[in-house]
Motif scaffolding. Structure first.
Motif, PDB file in Angstrom:
ATOM      1  N   ILE A 197      78.140 152.474 -18.282  1.00  0.00           N
ATOM      2  CA  ILE A 197      78.821 152.171 -17.182  1.00  0.00           C
ATOM      3  C   ILE A 197      79.761 153.075 -16.830  1.00  0.00           C
ATOM      4  O   ILE A 197      80.146 153.535 -15.630  1.00  0.00           O
ATOM      5  N   ALA A 198      80.544 153.746 -17.805  1.00  0.00           N
ATOM      6  CA  ALA A 198      81.564 154.790 -17.543  1.00  0.00           C
ATOM      7  C   ALA A 198      80.746 156.102 -17.084  1.00  0.00           C
ATOM      8  O   ALA A 198      81.340 156.803 -16.019  1.00  0.00           O
ATOM      9  N   ARG A 199      79.615 156.486 -17.492  1.00  0.00           N
ATOM     10  CA  ARG A 199      79.180 157.485 -16.896  1.00  0.00           C
ATOM     11  C   ARG A 199      78.593 157.309 -15.648  1.00  0.00           C
ATOM     12  O   ARG A 199      78.597 158.300 -14.727  1.00  0.00           O
ATOM     13  N   TYR A 200      77.913 156.269 -15.265  1.00  0.00           N
ATOM     14  CA  TYR A 200      77.432 156.130 -14.080  1.00  0.00           C
ATOM     15  C   TYR A 200      78.219 155.845 -12.816  1.00  0.00           C
ATOM     16  O   TYR A 200      77.962 156.037 -11.658  1.00  0.00           O
ATOM     17  N   LEU A 201      79.271 155.227 -13.508  1.00  0.00           N
ATOM     18  CA  LEU A 201      80.715 154.859 -12.344  1.00  0.00           C
ATOM     19  C   LEU A 201      81.181 156.279 -11.923  1.00  0.00           C
ATOM     20  O   LEU A 201      81.080 156.471 -10.604  1.00  0.00           O
ATOM     21  N   ASP A 202      81.120 157.335 -12.716  1.00  0.00           N
ATOM     22  CA  ASP A 202      81.635 158.640 -12.250  1.00  0.00           C
ATOM     23  C   ASP A 202      80.716 159.194 -11.451  1.00  0.00           C
ATOM     24  O   ASP A 202      81.003 159.833 -10.263  1.00  0.00           O
TER      25      ASP A 202
ATOM     26  N   GLU B  66      71.321 144.271 -19.724  1.00  0.00           N
ATOM     27  CA  GLU B  66      70.424 144.718 -18.688  1.00  0.00           C
ATOM     28  C   GLU B  66      70.826 146.474 -19.060  1.00  0.00           C
ATOM     29  O   GLU B  66      71.955 146.913 -19.173  1.00  0.00           O
ATOM     30  N   HIS B  67      69.598 147.335 -19.180  1.00  0.00           N
ATOM     31  CA  HIS B  67      69.721 148.625 -19.329  1.00  0.00           C
ATOM     32  C   HIS B  67      69.951 149.162 -17.918  1.00  0.00           C
ATOM     33  O   HIS B  67      69.297 148.839 -17.014  1.00  0.00           O
ATOM     34  N   ILE B  68      70.852 150.058 -17.394  1.00  0.00           N
ATOM     35  CA  ILE B  68      70.936 150.571 -16.256  1.00  0.00           C
ATOM     36  C   ILE B  68      70.231 151.718 -16.153  1.00  0.00           C
ATOM     37  O   ILE B  68      70.210 152.693 -16.747  1.00  0.00           O
TER      38      ILE B  68
END
Length: 526
Positions: A89-94, A19-21
């Protein structure tokens, strides 16, 4: 070996879906409430969807599963996993947790649930709750910074900040369509709007009357972006819309804007004339400003004095001399043109012909040897003459000064990343045959929907144009006041191409879809 992306290969090997976020489809408030940032960062996972009995987490490490059972037990819900890009994942987590943290701290600082902050027509007072948010609070500054950066990333043209009683909404307009983006507690929204009003030099204390302003900022890539601010009072607080103007549109070629070869040659021959009036027509948001600015940018040589009177100034361009309408000191379009005529101009752009006085001044400017550009709100090019006559302009002066009329609309562009050819539906085929003579030999495309276009099938917009040049054959019905005959004669001109024909031609080249053609040109004559 076939070229397969590692994340897609992992999804195939593990049996988990890829899945693309898409941040526009994620309820940030809900997903950030299910697990702590530190835990998600340690396990390198990101919650992306919360339903009644399950939570979907994105991971790039499908073989690390210890956290699944632990979270399932703690949250008492079924845990579902999908494979996603580890960088996303890392980008949107932040991003998600930083935003949620700023909003939460801002609410804490303001004594959350402060109903007395609602300044509206139906005032709600709760005794003992008098906390107020400071527009300069660093948490509010972070929310505003995130909001602007997020809008730039999503290619938004407008940001809507809409107050509600408890939870206020943020919406972006992307490629002409509004998308719900985020919900903020109303006290936080009030502080966000106050912060933007402060940096836009608006009156923060005045919430009873509409205000207009502007500000300039930079994207993360360092590009300067202008935003036009507009506020209005509503029943539940102050609503703000920020229109985003990307200066890069001024360096786009006319071909990129959607001009065909024949239209471009005619437009350039019209704009090269030393005096006369050229009108650009269309509804709000049809790209008139972009067309005018791009044209003036090309005409603004060192030996040419280009002056504009606008309401408001859309984009500040160093090669123009721009003046803004100021109703408070009775500086309107007509007075502005009168003042500009004393500034030794070669080219004048009048933001809009709204009344008889402005119409008269524009005609006088053209008669005294100036090239005048202006806009009208009409459906097509021939009806611009009807509108101008309604404003009181004599037909003999229109025929003496009017060079031509450009009508335009914007249609959505097919996403090249997921475009595929398709067979036309019978109704669409009939329209193509009416406009182009045949539906054969053309390539019709539509987008499936992919990560690059947020699953819409479209990315960006392009113009369709209807260009009417004044000819001797049009003067007789104009002078007789026979507007039906004038419109009929205009459409029979050899160089006339209707909006509908222009749109169908774009679809036949695979640039837009027939669905867009039908939607945008519905009710327009061929």
């Amino acid at each position: 070996w076939p070229a397969v992306q590692p994340k897609q290969w992992s999804a195939t090997r593990t049996g988990l879906p890829y899945e693309h976020i898409d941040p526009l489809r994620i309820d940030v408030t809900a997903v950030t409430a299910v697990a702590a940032y530190a835990y998600c960062a340690r396990c390198r996972i990101l919650p992306i969807r919360v339903t009644g009995d399950s939570i979907v987490f994105a991971t790039a490490e499908p073989f690390l599963t210890e956290w699944v059972e632990e979270l399932s037990r703690l949250l008492r819900r079924r845990i579902e996993r999908v494979i996603a890009n580890p960088l996303d994942i890392a980008r949107y987590l932040d991003q998600f947790y930083s935003l949620a943290r700023s909003v939460k701290k801002a609410m804490t600082d303001a004594d959350a649930n402060a109903g007395s902050l609602i300044t509206n027509l139906e005032q709600l007072v709760e005794l003992g709750r008098s906390g107020r948010l400071d527009a300069n609070d660093h948490h509010i500054v972070q929310v505003v910074d995130w909001l602007l950066q997020y809008a730039f990333e999503q290619r938004a043209s407008d940001i809507h900040l809409e107050p509600r009683r408890e939870q206020s909404g943020v919406r972006f307009r992307i490629d002409g369509m509004l998308h719900e983006v985020y919900e903020l507690p109303t006290p936080v929204m009030n502080a966000v709007i106050a912060r933007i009003k402060t940096i836009g030099r608006l009156d923060v204390a005045e919430k009873r009357r509409p205000q207009d302003g502007r500000l300039k900022t930079r994207t993360p890539d360092g590009d300067e972006i202008e935003l036009r601010l507009s506020t209005i009072p509503t029943a539940v607080g102050e609503k703000m819309v920020m229109r985003i103007f990307d200066p890069s549109v001024l360096v786009r070629s006319f071909e990129e804007l959607g001009f065909g070869k024949r239209d471009l040659e005619l437009w350039q021959s019209m704009t090269a004339l030393p005096h006369g009036i050229i009108l650009v027509t269309g509804p709000t948001g049809s790209g008139k400003t972009t067309t005018l600015y791009s044209t003036l940018k090309q005409l603004a040589k060192p030996e040419v004095n280009v002056c504009t009177i606008e309401d408001p100034i859309e984009m500040v361009e160093p090669s123009f001399n721009q003046m803004q309408v100021q109703s408070t000191i009775e500086l309107g379009f007509a007075n502005g043109v009168r003042a500009l005529l004393r500034q030794d101009p070669d080219i004048i752009m009048v933001g809009e012909v709204r009344d008889a006085e402005t119409s008269e001044m524009a005609i006088q400017a053209a008669l005294t040897g100036h090239l005048v550009f202006s806009t009208l709100h009409t459906n097509d090019a021939p009806s611009a003459i009807t509108r101008w006559l309604d404003l009181g302009a004599p037909s003999y002066l229109i025929s003496a000064t009017l060079i031509g009329v450009l009508a335009q609309r914007l249609v959505r562009r097919v996403c090249d990343s997921c475009a595929e050819t398709h067979v036309l539906e019978p109704a669409h085929r009939q329209l193509v045959e009416e406009e182009l003579g045949t539906a054969e030999g053309h390539t019709f495309r539509r987008g499936r929907g992919c990560t690059y276009c947020n699953s819409t099938g479209y990315q960006g917009r392009v113009g369709i144009y209807e260009l009417l040049e004044m000819h001797d054959a049009l003067f007789d019905p104009l002078h007789r006041g026979d507007l039906l005959a004038f419109a009929s004669a205009a459409r029979q001109q050899p160089d006339y191409v209707s909006l509908k024909h222009s749109a169908v031609a774009l679809a036949a080249r695979g640039i837009t879809t027939m669905e867009q053609v039908m939607q945008v040109t519905f009710g327009l004559e061929s």
